[in-house]
Design a protein around this motif. Structure first.
Motif, PDB file in Angstrom:
ATOM      1  N   THR A 222      -5.346   6.366  -7.401  1.00 54.63           N
ATOM      2  CA  THR A 222      -5.933   5.992  -5.994  1.00 54.63           C
ATOM      3  C   THR A 222      -6.991   5.039  -6.476  1.00 54.63           C
ATOM      4  O   THR A 222      -8.272   5.205  -7.240  1.00 54.63           O
ATOM      5  CB  THR A 222      -6.193   6.623  -5.280  1.00 54.63           C
ATOM      6  OG1 THR A 222      -5.428   7.350  -4.540  1.00 54.63           O
ATOM      7  CG2 THR A 222      -6.722   5.334  -3.708  1.00 54.63           C
ATOM      8  N   GLU A 223      -7.242   3.805  -6.271  1.00 50.09           N
ATOM      9  CA  GLU A 223      -8.618   2.191  -6.238  1.00 50.09           C
ATOM     10  C   GLU A 223      -9.691   3.029  -6.030  1.00 50.09           C
ATOM     11  O   GLU A 223      -9.226   3.030  -4.456  1.00 50.09           O
ATOM     12  CB  GLU A 223      -7.699   1.163  -5.550  1.00 50.09           C
ATOM     13  CG  GLU A 223      -9.484   0.478  -5.848  1.00 50.09           C
ATOM     14  CD  GLU A 223      -8.548  -1.320  -5.845  1.00 50.09           C
ATOM     15  OE1 GLU A 223      -9.083  -2.192  -6.345  1.00 50.09           O
ATOM     16  OE2 GLU A 223      -8.301  -1.441  -4.526  1.00 50.09           O
TER      17      GLU A 223
ATOM     18  N   SER B 132      -7.289  -3.615   0.858  1.00 49.10           N
ATOM     19  CA  SER B 132      -5.851  -2.911   0.311  1.00 49.10           C
ATOM     20  C   SER B 132      -4.549  -2.850   0.494  1.00 49.10           C
ATOM     21  O   SER B 132      -4.419  -3.447   1.054  1.00 49.10           O
ATOM     22  CB  SER B 132      -6.973  -1.569   0.979  1.00 49.10           C
ATOM     23  OG  SER B 132      -6.449  -1.815   2.134  1.00 49.10           O
ATOM     24  N   THR B 133      -4.271  -2.194  -0.807  1.00 49.49           N
ATOM     25  CA  THR B 133      -2.802  -2.189  -0.318  1.00 49.49           C
ATOM     26  C   THR B 133      -1.719  -1.955   1.034  1.00 49.49           C
ATOM     27  O   THR B 133      -0.946  -2.170   1.598  1.00 49.49           O
ATOM     28  CB  THR B 133      -2.057  -1.199  -1.536  1.00 49.49           C
ATOM     29  OG1 THR B 133      -2.323  -1.908  -2.532  1.00 49.49           O
ATOM     30  CG2 THR B 133      -0.589  -1.317  -1.609  1.00 49.49           C
TER      31      THR B 133
ATOM     32  N   TYR C 171       0.245   0.590  -9.788  1.00 47.46           N
ATOM     33  CA  TYR C 171      -0.615  -0.608  -9.629  1.00 47.46           C
ATOM     34  C   TYR C 171      -0.444  -1.844 -10.842  1.00 47.46           C
ATOM     35  O   TYR C 171      -0.278  -1.172 -12.003  1.00 47.46           O
ATOM     36  CB  TYR C 171      -2.063  -0.435  -9.579  1.00 47.46           C
ATOM     37  CG  TYR C 171      -2.817  -0.177  -8.399  1.00 47.46           C
ATOM     38  CD1 TYR C 171      -2.509  -1.126  -7.379  1.00 47.46           C
ATOM     39  CD2 TYR C 171      -3.189   1.047  -8.249  1.00 47.46           C
ATOM     40  CE1 TYR C 171      -3.166  -0.712  -5.750  1.00 47.46           C
ATOM     41  CE2 TYR C 171      -3.211   1.549  -6.083  1.00 47.46           C
ATOM     42  CZ  TYR C 171      -2.866   0.895  -6.045  1.00 47.46           C
ATOM     43  OH  TYR C 171      -3.958   0.797  -4.652  1.00 47.46           O
TER      44      TYR C 171
ATOM     45  N   LEU D 273      -3.565  -7.655  -2.774  1.00 40.92           N
ATOM     46  CA  LEU D 273      -4.024  -5.887  -3.162  1.00 40.92           C
ATOM     47  C   LEU D 273      -4.888  -5.794  -3.950  1.00 40.92           C
ATOM     48  O   LEU D 273      -5.642  -6.414  -4.971  1.00 40.92           O
ATOM     49  CB  LEU D 273      -2.542  -5.357  -2.615  1.00 40.92           C
ATOM     50  CG  LEU D 273      -1.791  -6.632  -1.612  1.00 40.92           C
ATOM     51  CD1 LEU D 273      -0.777  -5.723  -1.689  1.00 40.92           C
ATOM     52  CD2 LEU D 273      -2.674  -6.853  -0.677  1.00 40.92           C
ATOM     53  N   GLY D 274      -4.682  -4.209  -4.479  1.00 41.22           N
ATOM     54  CA  GLY D 274      -5.572  -3.402  -5.290  1.00 41.22           C
ATOM     55  C   GLY D 274      -5.731  -3.519  -6.818  1.00 41.22           C
ATOM     56  O   GLY D 274      -4.744  -4.069  -7.211  1.00 41.22           O
TER      57      GLY D 274
ATOM     58  N   CYS E 169     -11.340  -5.310  -7.839  1.00 43.33           N
ATOM     59  CA  CYS E 169      -9.725  -5.617  -7.792  1.00 43.33           C
ATOM     60  C   CYS E 169      -9.316  -5.251  -9.420  1.00 43.33           C
ATOM     61  O   CYS E 169      -9.044  -4.374 -10.012  1.00 43.33           O
ATOM     62  CB  CYS E 169      -8.753  -5.926  -6.804  1.00 43.33           C
ATOM     63  SG  CYS E 169      -9.383  -8.001  -6.890  1.00 43.33           S
TER      64      CYS E 169
ATOM     65  N   PHE F 224     -12.855   1.879  -5.704  1.00 45.48           N
ATOM     66  CA  PHE F 224     -13.587   0.986  -5.309  1.00 45.48           C
ATOM     67  C   PHE F 224     -14.755   0.656  -5.611  1.00 45.48           C
ATOM     68  O   PHE F 224     -15.620   0.769  -4.925  1.00 45.48           O
ATOM     69  CB  PHE F 224     -13.290  -0.145  -4.098  1.00 45.48           C
ATOM     70  CG  PHE F 224     -13.217  -1.920  -4.289  1.00 45.48           C
ATOM     71  CD1 PHE F 224     -12.252  -2.198  -4.246  1.00 45.48           C
ATOM     72  CD2 PHE F 224     -14.108  -2.574  -3.323  1.00 45.48           C
ATOM     73  CE1 PHE F 224     -12.093  -3.624  -5.473  1.00 45.48           C
ATOM     74  CE2 PHE F 224     -14.002  -4.153  -3.475  1.00 45.48           C
ATOM     75  CZ  PHE F 224     -13.549  -4.587  -4.491  1.00 45.48           C
TER      76      PHE F 224
ATOM     77  N   GLN G 269     -17.086   3.825   2.469  1.00 47.02           N
ATOM     78  CA  GLN G 269     -16.472   3.308   1.208  1.00 47.02           C
ATOM     79  C   GLN G 269     -17.593   4.433  -0.308  1.00 47.02           C
ATOM     80  O   GLN G 269     -17.253   5.221  -0.450  1.00 47.02           O
ATOM     81  CB  GLN G 269     -16.959   2.290   0.502  1.00 47.02           C
ATOM     82  CG  GLN G 269     -15.715   0.951   1.276  1.00 47.02           C
ATOM     83  CD  GLN G 269     -14.458   1.348   0.809  1.00 47.02           C
ATOM     84  OE1 GLN G 269     -13.606   1.803   1.181  1.00 47.02           O
ATOM     85  NE2 GLN G 269     -14.356   0.743  -0.418  1.00 47.02           N
TER      86      GLN G 269
END
Length: 484
Positions: free
Chosen positions: A380-381, A231-232, A407, A253-254, A286, A383, A331
């Motif tokens: 926001t990622e 993650s970032t 991103y 990262l993301g 990602c 995932f 998650q």
């Protein structure tokens, strides 16, 4: 997995060791919540032991000619290939995947390893002319020393390969901190590497939680280069630590990757790739597609087709299923919370958005529309298998929205226009761009990474990974003509 121990040990200096504290944690199958095994819960003392083992083994490995290192890696790949089914079974169990997907990932890891084994016959430097008579200039690659590697859980075998094999071919010794949700595959692959002839201590594996084992690896002064995928937010903390130490660092990262659908797109093909980008691997890439920027004139048609295709997605890990569980309960709850907050701000869930089943960590594949571009769910990622739809007027707005984001990992566009395809590919701020397919699909001989909050400018794998795991040295040879 026939000889899986009850407590998965660290691999340090060729020895399997429990955590010095004696503590362990559970490795859980996210499909059904069953415990696979206990895992060594390492801390700073275990990391220090692994770094010491790596530092002791590294000079001998560096002194091994690169061509011979490549030969050893080829032997390692042969061994991994011979036990590919065993590795795939481990990946399928601990990551919650279909077996055929796990086999594909193991095959990709072996391809990556063979590519870097071949680099042992190259590891190119350069010769360059000098401005001074009787002087000759060249560059050579030298190892960094000890490489600290921290990998993610989403694709365990390729993640192992993308970092371990370029680090090894450059002459480094490795301390790998396995992903806490998928430690078995890392342990198994490392064991096979040693059994195939990799010298003991050159590849060390420690298991544990990020704060307890990952951070000590980042902070350890005996680690010369650090590579992290994750993650970032965690990447920022790692960058701060490495910055204070002036430690070489690679961050992947993301992503919150845009998927553009133009008014001339083949909608059926676009929907097929939209589902694969958003839902395959349960959206845990990602490079997953999560922001769908659709021209107004085809928005309703694309939306309706996507909803129907989403409804047809089958959850599970059997061979006829489309997506499995997300990796863990934390998650899953994060995704459910983000969806709930988005609907509280006016977004609409067209399908999905709920936990699926009464066991395991399953999220229904989800399509959301009406979220503002600056809302949390847009920025926001997550995932996970969540696709957000946005209307755009035209190509110019699609490109602007694709770029107006923190991103910059991957992007794709669906169009029949060569002009649009080229303009988007060159204009989008992303490290990888795809035309008329998905947002993912990077190959092991190609560089992967992206600008903005998707990384710090490095690229792995591809030959560009050699720049991460080696240092350049200038050599100047001066000749005295009088002594010729």
């Amino acid at each position: 997995m026939t000889d899986l121990p009850s407590i998965l040990p660290n691999l340090i200096g060729g020895e399997e060791r429990p955590a010095e504290s004696g503590r362990s944690f559970a490795n859980v199958n996210p499909h059904d919540g069953s415990e696979i095994c206990q895992v060594a819960r390492s801390e700073a003392a275990d990391v220090s032991a692994a770094v010491a083992a790596a530092r002791a083994a590294q000079p001998g490995w560096a002194a091994t000619p690169a061509v011979q290192r490549g030969h050893i890696l080829h032997q390692v790949m042969n061994a991994l290939e011979a036990r590919a089914d065993e590795i795939a079974a481990a990946v399928a169990a601990e990551a919650g995947k279909r077996l055929k997907d796990s086999k594909g990932e193991v095959g990709g890891a072996i391809l990556c390893g063979r590519f870097f084994a071949g680099e042992g016959q190259r590891l190119f430097g350069r010769t360059m002319p000098s401005g001074t008579p009787n002087k000759y200039n060249m560059t050579v690659r030298t190892p960094c020393g000890v490489a600290g590697l921290i990998i993610a859980a989403n694709t365990p075998a390729p993640n192992f390969a993308w970092k371990v094999f370029p680090a090894l071919i450059c002459g480094n010794a490795v301390v790998l901190k396995s992903a806490e949700d998928t430690p078995v595959s890392a342990w198994l692959m490392a064991r096979i590497c040693e059994e195939a002839g990799l010298p003991k201590g050159v590849l060390n594996v420690v298991h544990g939680l990020g704060a307890e084992a990952g951070q000590p690896l980042v902070d350890h002064p005996g680690v010369d280069v650090l590579s992290f995928t994750g993650s970032t937010a965690v990447g920022r903390r790692i960058a701060e630590s490495c910055g204070r130490q002036l430690k070489k660092l690679s961050l992947e990262l993301g992503g919150k990757n845009p998927f553009v659908v133009c008014d001339d797109a083949d909608l059926d093909n676009a929907v097929k790739w939209a589902c694969l980008s958003a839902y395959s691997n349960a959206g845990q890439r990602c490079a997953a597609g999560s922001r769908f920027l659709v021209f107004e004139s085809v928005y309703e048609a694309f939306r309706d087709k996507l909803v129907e295709a989403t409804r047809a997605q089958k959850l599970g890990v059997e061979e006829d299923c489309d997506l499995g569980p997300v990796i863990n309960e934390r998650q899953l709850n994060n995704m459910l919370g983000a969806i709930e907050r988005a609907t509280g701000k006016g977004a609409k869930v067209l399908i999905g958005g709920r936990r699926a089943g009464d066991k395991g960590c399953y999220l229904e594949p989800t399509v959301v529309e009406g979220a503002a571009p600056d809302d949390e769910i847009s920025q926001t990622e997550l995932f996970g298998p969540v696709a957000s739809l946005y209307r755009v007027r035209d190509f110019a707005q699609a490109l602007a929205m694709a770029n107006d984001h923190p991103y910059g990992l991957t992007a794709c566009i669906h169009t029949r226009s060569l002009d649009r395809a080229l303009a988007f590919s060159h204009g989008v701020q992303a490290g990888a761009t795809v035309v008329n397919a998905g947002t993912y699909g990077s190959e092991p001989h190609m560089p992967f990474g992206g600008p903005k909050q998707s990384g710090n400018g490095t690229r792995e794998p591809g030959t560009e990974a050699l720049d991460v795991y080696s240092e350049l040295k200038d050599i100047y040879l001066n000749v005295d003509p009088a002594k010729l």
